[in-house]
Design an enzyme around this catalytic site. Structure first.
Site, PDB file in Angstrom:
ATOM      1  N   LYS A 112     -22.994   4.028  -1.173  1.00 20.25           N
ATOM      2  CA  LYS A 112     -23.482   5.363  -1.498  1.00 20.25           C
ATOM      3  C   LYS A 112     -22.798   5.817  -2.781  1.00 20.25           C
ATOM      4  CE  LYS A 112     -21.996   9.010   0.627  1.00 20.25           C
ATOM      5  NZ  LYS A 112     -21.646  10.030   1.652  1.00 20.25           N
ATOM      6  N   GLY A 134     -25.611   2.302   5.035  1.00 20.48           N
ATOM      7  CA  GLY A 134     -24.640   1.217   5.124  1.00 20.48           C
ATOM      8  C   GLY A 134     -23.262   1.815   5.280  1.00 20.48           C
ATOM      9  N   ARG A 188     -17.548  12.684   5.330  1.00 22.27           N
ATOM     10  CA  ARG A 188     -18.548  11.957   4.561  1.00 22.27           C
ATOM     11  C   ARG A 188     -17.864  11.398   3.322  1.00 22.27           C
ATOM     12  NH1 ARG A 188     -22.271  16.647   2.978  1.00 22.27           N
ATOM     13  NH2 ARG A 188     -20.186  17.591   2.852  1.00 22.27           N
ATOM     14  N   LYS A 243     -21.741   0.133  12.117  1.00 24.34           N
ATOM     15  CA  LYS A 243     -20.909  -0.413  13.204  1.00 24.34           C
ATOM     16  C   LYS A 243     -20.759   0.591  14.338  1.00 24.34           C
ATOM     17  CE  LYS A 243     -16.640   1.649  12.462  1.00 24.34           C
ATOM     18  NZ  LYS A 243     -15.718   2.261  13.459  1.00 24.34           N
ATOM     19  N   CYS A 248     -18.962   2.883   8.563  1.00 22.27           N
ATOM     20  CA  CYS A 248     -19.008   3.705   9.777  1.00 22.27           C
ATOM     21  C   CYS A 248     -20.349   3.643  10.497  1.00 22.27           C
ATOM     22  CB  CYS A 248     -18.663   5.160   9.429  1.00 22.27           C
ATOM     23  SG  CYS A 248     -16.955   5.397   8.913  1.00 22.27           S
ATOM     24  N   ASN A 266     -23.305  10.350  14.769  1.00 23.38           N
ATOM     25  CA  ASN A 266     -23.704   9.217  13.939  1.00 23.38           C
ATOM     26  C   ASN A 266     -25.035   8.620  14.394  1.00 23.38           C
ATOM     27  OD1 ASN A 266     -21.572   9.419  12.215  1.00 23.38           O
ATOM     28  ND2 ASN A 266     -20.396   7.734  13.061  1.00 23.38           N
ATOM     29  N   LYS A 318       0.829  -1.201   0.000  1.00 28.11           N
ATOM     30  CA  LYS A 318       0.000   0.000   0.000  1.00 28.11           C
ATOM     31  C   LYS A 318       0.868   1.256   0.000  1.00 28.11           C
ATOM     32  CE  LYS A 318      -3.734   0.338   2.636  1.00 28.11           C
ATOM     33  NZ  LYS A 318      -4.598   0.589   3.817  1.00 28.11           N
TER      34      LYS A 318
END
Length: 437
Positions: free
Chosen positions: A327, A261, A157, A267, A264, A212, A37
């Site tokens: 999204k 969904g 977001r 959960k 973040c 949240n 990565k």
């Protein structure tokens, strides 16, 4: 700039924070334990799809302000302020947050901290985590009390992460000293006039969880109203519009549909309820369990509605699913309502073909048994029903006449209430949506 910054963890949050801080003019060193990565990032290759981030990454790599490493020793020697941006996923078999990645970062970094510095947590954590990690930092660091912790929750977001970092609506600083507050005010000074809330560790940790929880509650509220509208013959889109004019309520996140969904929101509300139980405040957040249930019921309702439109069974029936990301403007498929619906239909015998503008490779890797297409028209070829499950603008702008030329039956389920019902019905489509007649 008065400080050199490091960012530990280069996932969605970390990669964004590192690139944006470099864009503000800081020298930034990002760290990850994944060598591949780091090599990709150093070449300017992003591990995620996020509008505007690729350009920021490349520009700041080229300027020399941003680079990446796998060495904690190098990070400790380089940085004055260390931002921890690792994930806190849901524990396997439970609802609590797994904070082991945070502990691993602190335990790996602390032994190399031999001078005054500030370590800043940005991850979403159960309340009480910051105080525990602050003690661990002092115990494990050669510099001892000169190493201080602050908590600075993120409010990003997906799809708007660059904007939310460079033009935030507020900054929350959980600090225990004037020095820590000053350092973070200096770090964020290039952002200009932004409301700053200075508070203690517990409140800073709770702000993100509370935000949240409120957002999830608002989304699930309008979806609960959609259930009532379906039972009563009402139209949830008109109901939502009427509610939106009330300034106490507002219209944002009041669009009924398939629900939320991602990595973040689901959960985080589960972890919040789990932590409240541990603290003996289980009744205070009991409503969040119903919020979660309402959200999950929308997925089941979408499957049921689609099955009904096909005469009561999916066996061998061709179903086009438009959307795989949780999204639009993201390739994130974690807890994606769209993919969940697609998988459930396939499990019941449907021949499902999925298309998404950004998330196809992730979806294919996670669910290789589903069918995939390179465009919306290809996905809809021969379909008996089309499901719009992620509200990409590309899907909202679809021509119902053109789409109608490739399907077997002009039947569409608008899982996001994103299309103009009259336009599609005038084009001969049997248009159905959640919470609408």
């Amino acid at each position: 700039m008065p400080y050199r910054l490091t960012v530990l963890g280069t996932g969605y949050l970390g990669a964004t924070h590192a690139a944006c801080m470099a864009e503000l003019g800081f020298e930034v060193l990002g760290l990850d334990v994944d060598q591949s990565k780091i090599e990709r990032l150093q070449r300017g290759e992003l591990p995620i799809h996020e509008p505007g981030l690729q350009e920021l990454l490349q520009r700041n790599l080229d300027s020399g302000r941003l680079r990446f490493t796998t060495s904690y020793e190098e990070v400790a020697q380089f940085g004055d302020v260390h931002f921890i941006c690792v994930g806190t996923p849901q524990t396997k078999g439970g609802y609590a947050a797994d904070v082991s990645y945070l502990d691993a970062v602190v335990e790996s970094l602390a032994p190399h901290l031999d001078r005054e510095c500030l370590v800043v947590g940005k991850s979403t954590v159960p309340v009480g985590t910051a105080e525990r990690l602050a003690d661990k930092l002092v115990r494990l660091s050669p510099a001892g009390m000169q190493v201080e912790l602050a908590w600075n929750p993120e409010f990003l977001r997906e799809g708007f992460a660059v904007q939310d970092t460079l033009r935030p609506d507020r900054i929350v600083l959980g600090v225990t000293s004037e020095r820590a507050e000053k350092v973070l005010r200096d770090v964020y000074a290039p952002l200009g006039e932004v409301p700053i809330v200075v508070t203690d560790f517990p409140t800073a940790e709770l702000v993100k969880s509370a935000a949240n929880a409120f957002l999830a509650t608002k989304i699930s509220f309008i979806n609960a109203m959609a259930e009532v509208c379906e039972a009563a013959g009402g139209d949830v889109t008109q109901l939502s519009q009427a509610l939106s004019y009330d300034e106490r309520i507002g219209g944002r996140y009041l669009n009924a549909g398939l629900g939320f969904g991602g990595g973040c929101l689901p959960k985080d509300i589960r972890a919040f309820t789990a932590r409240a139980d541990e603290l003996g405040a289980h009744q205070a957040l009991a409503f969040l369990r119903e919020v979660d249930e309402i959200n999950l019921r929308r997925r089941v309702r979408t499957v049921d509605l689609t099955r009904d439109l096909l005469g009561g069974a999916f066996d061998g029936r061709r179903v086009a699913v438009l959307g795989a990301a949780f999204k639009p403007n993201s390739d994130d498929i974690r807890d994606s309502p769209a993919l969940d619906v697609a998988v459930k239909i396939a499990e019941q015998g449907g021949q499902v073909t999925v298309y998404d503008p950004a998330a196809l490779s992730n979806a294919r890797a996670a669910h290789p048994h589903l069918g995939y297409a390179g465009s919306a028209l290809e996905a809809a070829q021969g379909a008996e029903v089309v499901l719009l499950l992620t509200e990409w603008q590309e899907f909202v702008a679809l021509d119902p006449e053109e789409l109608g030329t490739v399907v077997t039956a002009r039947t569409i389920v608008d899982g996001r209430n994103a299309l103009d019902a009259d336009t599609w019905r005038e084009a001969g489509w049997d248009y159905r949506a959640l919470g609408r007649p």
